[in-house]
Design a protein around this motif. Structure first.
Motif, PDB file in Angstrom:
ATOM      1  N   UNK A   1       0.836  -1.194   0.000  1.00 46.49           N
ATOM      2  CA  UNK A   1       0.000   0.000   0.000  1.00 46.49           C
ATOM      3  C   UNK A   1       0.877   1.252   0.000  1.00 46.49           C
ATOM      4  N   UNK A   2       0.404   2.260  -0.605  1.00 45.18           N
ATOM      5  CA  UNK A   2       1.160   3.503  -0.659  1.00 45.18           C
ATOM      6  C   UNK A   2       0.763   4.280  -1.882  1.00 45.18           C
ATOM      7  N   UNK A   3       1.562   5.271  -2.228  1.00 50.80           N
ATOM      8  CA  UNK A   3       1.210   6.061  -3.414  1.00 50.80           C
ATOM      9  C   UNK A   3       1.212   5.188  -4.658  1.00 50.80           C
ATOM     10  N   UNK A   4       0.303   5.476  -5.552  1.00 52.36           N
ATOM     11  CA  UNK A   4       0.206   4.655  -6.764  1.00 52.36           C
ATOM     12  C   UNK A   4       1.415   4.899  -7.646  1.00 52.36           C
ATOM     13  N   UNK A   5       1.746   3.906  -8.431  1.00 54.89           N
ATOM     14  CA  UNK A   5       2.906   4.004  -9.317  1.00 54.89           C
ATOM     15  C   UNK A   5       2.616   4.972 -10.447  1.00 54.89           C
ATOM     16  N   UNK A   6       3.667   5.555 -10.945  1.00 53.77           N
ATOM     17  CA  UNK A   6       3.507   6.457 -12.082  1.00 53.77           C
ATOM     18  C   UNK A   6       3.267   5.637 -13.338  1.00 53.77           C
ATOM     19  N   UNK A   7       2.843   6.316 -14.363  1.00 50.62           N
ATOM     20  CA  UNK A   7       2.591   5.644 -15.638  1.00 50.62           C
ATOM     21  C   UNK A   7       3.879   5.061 -16.197  1.00 50.62           C
TER      22      UNK A   7
END
Length: 118
Positions: free
Chosen positions: A46-52
């Motif tokens: 869990x945490x910030x979503x990955x970049x594109x």
């Protein structure tokens, strides 16, 4: 004596399956923490979503790993087939060698018997 026949239980008819619109509406109304979606989610911490870019790099790496797996699998199949052919060749060569050894033994016995009778 009474009849031992059991009464048949009449089950209610099954409801019609949901329409596409009903399914889409159901999915859109679902919360992000719905167990169905969280159980099927990737096992990322869990945490910030990955970049594109990270996501693209991950997909590219998975594609390359899959491609390498398929290539290695094909190479292993070819190697296995080659080993089977070589094994069969060695088996036949062993049988030929055993026949030739037996012929040499027979010839030596015949020669020994001929020399002993002289």
């Amino acid at each position: 004596m009474g009849s031992k026949a059991k009464k048949r239980v009449v089950l209610p008819t099954r409801p019609a399956p949901p329409t596409v619109e009903q399914i889409l509406e159901d999915v859109q109304r679902a919360q992000a923490k719905d167990p169905v979606f969280t159980a099927l989610a990737a096992e990322d911490p869990p945490g910030p979503s990955r970049s594109t870019e990270d996501s693209k790099a991950q997909w590219k790496e998975l594609y390359q790993q899959s491609w390498a797996y398929v290539a290695m699998n094909q190479q292993l199949q070819r190697a296995g087939n080659g080993l089977r052919q070589k094994c069969e060749h060695l088996r036949r060569a062993g049988e030929d060698l055993e026949r030739e050894v037996e012929q040499v033994k027979q010839a030596a016995l015949l020669e020994t018997a001929t020399a002993a009778s002289v």
